[in-house]
Design a protein around this motif. Structure first.
Motif, mmCIF file in Angstrom:
data_model
loop_
_atom_site.group_PDB
_atom_site.id
_atom_site.type_symbol
_atom_site.label_atom_id
_atom_site.label_comp_id
_atom_site.label_asym_id
_atom_site.label_seq_id
_atom_site.Cartn_x
_atom_site.Cartn_y
_atom_site.Cartn_z
ATOM 1 N N GLU A 262 6.567 6.968 -1.768
ATOM 2 C CA GLU A 262 7.317 7.191 -0.523
ATOM 3 C C GLU A 262 6.749 8.376 0.255
ATOM 4 N N ALA A 263 6.405 9.456 -0.441
ATOM 5 C CA ALA A 263 5.837 10.617 0.241
ATOM 6 C C ALA A 263 4.480 10.284 0.849
ATOM 7 N N ALA A 264 3.682 9.483 0.149
ATOM 8 C CA ALA A 264 2.380 9.084 0.676
ATOM 9 C C ALA A 264 2.525 8.208 1.910
ATOM 10 N N ARG A 265 3.543 7.370 1.914
ATOM 11 C CA ARG A 265 3.755 6.477 3.062
ATOM 12 C C ARG A 265 4.275 7.217 4.283
ATOM 13 N N VAL B 172 -7.581 9.229 -2.411
ATOM 14 C CA VAL B 172 -6.369 9.522 -3.180
ATOM 15 C C VAL B 172 -5.315 10.166 -2.284
ATOM 16 N N VAL B 173 -4.128 9.535 -2.227
ATOM 17 C CA VAL B 173 -3.046 10.047 -1.373
ATOM 18 C C VAL B 173 -1.845 10.526 -2.186
ATOM 19 N N GLY B 174 -1.928 10.437 -3.497
ATOM 20 C CA GLY B 174 -0.827 10.898 -4.327
ATOM 21 C C GLY B 174 -1.197 10.810 -5.796
ATOM 22 N N MET B 175 -0.431 11.531 -6.635
ATOM 23 C CA MET B 175 -0.746 11.544 -8.058
ATOM 24 C C MET B 175 0.513 11.834 -8.867
ATOM 25 N N SER C 158 0.854 -1.185 0.000
ATOM 26 C CA SER C 158 0.000 0.000 0.000
ATOM 27 C C SER C 158 0.895 1.241 0.000
ATOM 28 N N PRO C 159 0.431 2.290 -0.652
ATOM 29 C CA PRO C 159 -0.830 2.475 -1.377
ATOM 30 C C PRO C 159 -0.846 1.733 -2.708
ATOM 31 N N PRO D 224 -5.805 3.211 0.137
ATOM 32 C CA PRO D 224 -5.687 4.462 -0.617
ATOM 33 C C PRO D 224 -4.954 4.252 -1.942
ATOM 34 N N TYR D 225 -5.157 5.205 -2.857
ATOM 35 C CA TYR D 225 -4.593 5.075 -4.202
ATOM 36 C C TYR D 225 -3.603 6.200 -4.509
#
Length: 345
Positions: free
Chosen positions: A335-338, A171-174, A79-80, A147-148
């Motif tokens: 990595e930033a989302a985690r 959504v946690v990142g794009m 995840s994500p 999360p995606y």
């Protein structure tokens, strides 16, 4: 008594009748020939399409969404979950260089929009709202929880942005790969609008020709750079079907709604966002496209706009050295989302 001239000259009425019959026979023969060619083309296209389906079965699962099936192929664990959305005329195999690398660190899913790749056609209009609803239903139906991190190439970037607006908690990142936006932007040169209009007419014509095998016969093989041969061959089979051209035409016809829905995305908050731009070919359209990409990076307060010198629009996925930039961007957002830390510039 009849004159010598009256005896030797053919009757004018009979001569005209003979010409008409002769022309009629030629016309009938040509009509029969055209019908035979059309039937032969229909049979050839049907057989070839069936052979393609057997040679290139869907690698993932087909999920029922409102009465039609959409294809999604997930690999890796963790995840994500990364969701890969291809360019407007492409399908899930276009991620053949990217997906295996991302699968080493987390779960990653490439899917086909309705009418593309292995997915069945969906209802019109094919605007952003419809396609976002379908993606959400697909992820729910396939049991793919968030999360995606949404990754969109070109047209796929439009869906990513609208999805994040509609379902922000998921959504946690794009990552947006050379997304561009809004072809009605007045900054684009006039030639751009003429090219798009001509392209739409060509696609409409292809919708009529494809069932008879003419597109399969005439369309040149695409150059997929370093994309694995199996993925490139699968992409070739998709691009000669009636389903494909109808899906593309549906996208074109829904563009007025798409523009309106895309403009409604005013902010992505502070989610980690990386926008990657190509630079080739170096013309006015390219310069405007890259400028717009920079503006899209401004949708998030935690973003980076990365310009890859020498890269083409498709090369950011298909050319190994440039696809690595895409892979690195995805890994950085994961990595930033985690960690919850801002993107390192």
């Amino acid at each position: 008594m009849a004159s010598r001239e009256d005896i030797t000259q053919p009757d004018e009425k009979q001569r005209k009748t003979g010409v008409i019959r002769w022309v009629g026979r030629i016309g009938l023969g040509l009509l029969i020939l055209l019908v035979m060619l059309a039937v032969t083309g229909l049979i050839h296209q049907a057989v070839a399409t069936q052979n393609d389906k057997q040679e290139f079965p869907p690698p993932g699962q087909l999920v029922a969404v409102d009465g039609y099936k959409l294809h999604i192929n997930c690999t890796g664990e963790g995840s994500p979950t990364v969701i890969l959305d291809a360019a407007g005329g492409n399908a899930s195999p276009s991620w053949g260089l990217v997906q295996p690398e991302i699968a080493q660190s987390t779960r990653v899913c490439a899917y086909d929009r309705a009418g593309m790749g292995w997915s069945e056609r969906g209802p019109a209009p094919r605007d952003m709202n419809q396609q976002v609803r379908e993606l959400h239903a697909l992820l729910t139906g396939a049991g793919i929880d968030g999360p995606y991190v949404l990754v969109g190439h070109s047209y796929g970037g439009r869906i990513a942005r609208v999805y994040a607006k509609e379902y922000p908690s998921e959504v946690v990142g794009m990552v947006l790969i050379d997304p561009g936006t809004l072809d009605d932007d007045p900054r684009f040169p006039q030639e751009r609008h003429a090219e798009l209009a001509a392209e739409e007419r060509t696609i409409a014509l292809a919708c009529w020709l494809a069932p008879f095998g003419a597109v399969r016969l005439l369309l040149p093989q695409a150059d997929y750079d370093d994309l694995p041969p199996q993925e490139g061959a699968a992409m070739d089979t998709f691009g000669v079907t009636t389903k494909y051209f109808r899906a593309i035409l549906d996208q074109y016809r829904a563009m007025p709604q798409t523009y309106q829905q895309e403009r409604a995305v005013m902010s992505l908050g502070s989610i980690p966002l990386i926008v990657v731009s190509a630079t080739t070919p170096e013309d006015k359209t390219r310069r405007v496209w890259t400028e717009i990409n920079g503006e899209l990076a401004g949708l998030s307060t935690n973003s980076i706009h990365r310009v890859m010198q020498g890269a083409t629009h498709s090369g950011l996925l298909w050319k190994s050295e440039h696809a690595q930039v895409t892979i690195d961007a995805i890994q950085q957002v994961i990595e930033a989302a985690r960690t919850g830390q801002p993107l390192a510039r």
